[in-house]
Design a protein around this motif. Structure first.
Motif, PDB file in Angstrom:
ATOM      1  N   SER A 162       2.312   2.678   2.727  1.00  0.00           N
ATOM      2  CA  SER A 162       1.975   3.506   3.873  1.00  0.00           C
ATOM      3  C   SER A 162       2.588   2.939   5.151  1.00  0.00           C
ATOM      4  O   SER A 162       2.848   1.735   5.256  1.00  0.00           O
ATOM      5  CB  SER A 162       0.448   3.601   4.039  1.00  0.00           C
ATOM      6  OG  SER A 162      -0.102   2.295   4.241  1.00  0.00           O
ATOM      7  N   SER A 213       0.817  -1.219   0.000  1.00  0.00           N
ATOM      8  CA  SER A 213       0.000   0.000   0.000  1.00  0.00           C
ATOM      9  C   SER A 213       0.848   1.265   0.000  1.00  0.00           C
ATOM     10  O   SER A 213       0.356   2.349  -0.318  1.00  0.00           O
ATOM     11  CB  SER A 213      -0.930   0.002   1.215  1.00  0.00           C
ATOM     12  OG  SER A 213      -0.178   0.107   2.413  1.00  0.00           O
ATOM     13  N   THR A 241       2.349   1.667   8.799  1.00  0.00           N
ATOM     14  CA  THR A 241       1.288   1.042   9.600  1.00  0.00           C
ATOM     15  C   THR A 241       1.545   1.129  11.096  1.00  0.00           C
ATOM     16  O   THR A 241       0.609   0.994  11.882  1.00  0.00           O
ATOM     17  CB  THR A 241       1.098  -0.433   9.205  1.00  0.00           C
ATOM     18  OG1 THR A 241       2.318  -1.138   9.456  1.00  0.00           O
ATOM     19  CG2 THR A 241       0.744  -0.560   7.730  1.00  0.00           C
TER      20      THR A 241
END
Length: 364
Positions: free
Chosen positions: A209, A207, A211
């Motif tokens: 990103s 993704s 986490t």
């Protein structure tokens, strides 16, 4: 009388000048002969040195072979115990799997089976590693940056020109030092952009990103390995999960180890390994056992000289004394892949794969 005296003196000067010239010619001849002799001796010495160098290389090659075939600390009287322990392990596998699911690991390194020099790219220091849960390969060029290069496989990396053909992954913050780890689609890296603490960042490679993050109170200018001061902390992956090798302060003489939860980045337990940081260049973890690799300021043969087993299942006499085949300089990083039993090493800009020989621990 004065004329006779002057003529005698001039005659003496001429004789002395002739004598000096003769001596100079003789000295020049001797010097020329000496220079010729020195050149011949130099040539012979150079040939002897080349021969000695070739013999040293041959001896090192033979030593590498012997060391990869035989453990220097192997004990002949342990043979029966090995068989007993292997039988005991097979008999009790069900019991361990029941009470210790996914955490029972009794393997240690016994030698280096083979070495493969894949290629050379980029900086003298850096790291590369493969996700144990996939075929993807990740390259971290240098000692700091916000870019990671992803390859679909080791083959794609080996056939590429430099990092051409890779997927460039741009991170929201810089990774610090060659101490990152990749596991099950996530990148775990060290970030030291704050003034005090060191941050471990969990980054989703799919993704793109972050986490999760975790802060650790470490001195900003502390370095884990004295031979690689760029390594502030070192993340490692093995069969048991994620580990963090670190030092709380720069005055602490030994390497500390923390077991981390891959999901939450929580610290499960911390150990003092009693392995000194001095002359250490890298370390890795296999089955809960830390192997610290040492070298010298003038790069020599890397060797595992300190071993620490968090499960206290390794006998002193079976702790391996492993020597890496001498290559180019010293390792900037060593990353273990538990699915392949391989180490991914970065040595003076060369990307090297060490295939390891594994054996079962002699349980005390």
């Amino acid at each position: 009388l004065s004329r006779l005296l002057l003529r005698d003196r001039m005659q003496l000067w001429h004789e002395q000048a002739h004598q000096y010239r003769t001596e100079m010619l003789d000295f020049k001849k001797l010097t020329s002969e000496a220079m010729t002799g020195i050149k011949n001796d130099h040539s012979m010495m150079f040939k002897d040195l080349k021969g000695a160098s070739a013999r040293v290389d041959l001896v090192e090659t033979e030593m590498d072979y012997v060391e990869t075939q035989n453990s220097p600390r192997a004990c002949a009287n342990n043979a029966e115990k090995v068989l007993e322990q292997e039988a005991w392990v097979k008999e009790n596998d069900k019991w361990f799997n029941k009470y210790y699911p996914e955490k029972y690991c009794v393997e240690i390194i016994s030698g280096i089976r083979s070495v493969k020099i894949l290629k050379r790219i980029g900086s003298p220091k850096g790291m590369w590693t493969r996700d144990p849960k996939s075929s993807k390969l990740y390259v971290f060029n240098g000692t700091s940056g916000d870019t990671v290069y992803e390859f679909k496989s080791v083959r794609d990396f080996s056939t590429s020109l430099g990092v051409a053909g890779s997927r460039m992954i741009h991170l929201p913050s810089k990774w610090t030092g060659p101490g990152s780890a990749v596991y099950n689609g996530y990148l775990y890296y060290i970030n030291q952009e704050t003034d005090t603490d060191v941050q471990v960042v969990k980054f989703d490679l799919m993704s793109g990103s972050v986490t999760d993050t975790a802060m650790f109170p470490m001195e900003r200018h502390a370095s884990l390995y004295t031979l690689n001061p760029e390594t502030v902390a070192d993340l490692a992956v093995d069969d048991e999960g994620l580990w963090l090798l670190f030092t709380p302060t720069d005055s602490e003489p030994n390497i500390s180890l923390a077991k981390m939860d891959t999901s939450t980045l929580d610290i499960e337990q911390i150990w003092d390994t009693q392995c000194p940081r001095g002359n250490a260049e890298a370390a890795f973890v296999v089955c809960g056992t830390v192997y610290v690799v040492y070298n010298t300021r003038m790069a020599s043969r890397s060797r595992v000289q300190c071993v620490f087993d968090v499960n206290d299942m390794m006998l002193t006499e079976e702790a391996p004394l492993l020597y890496f085949p001498r290559r180019y300089g010293a390792h900037a990083s060593l990353k273990y892949n538990p699915e392949e039993n391989q180490l991914y090493g970065w040595d003076d800009g060369y990307q090297i794969i060490y295939r390891l020989t594994i054996k079962t621990k002699l349980l005390a």
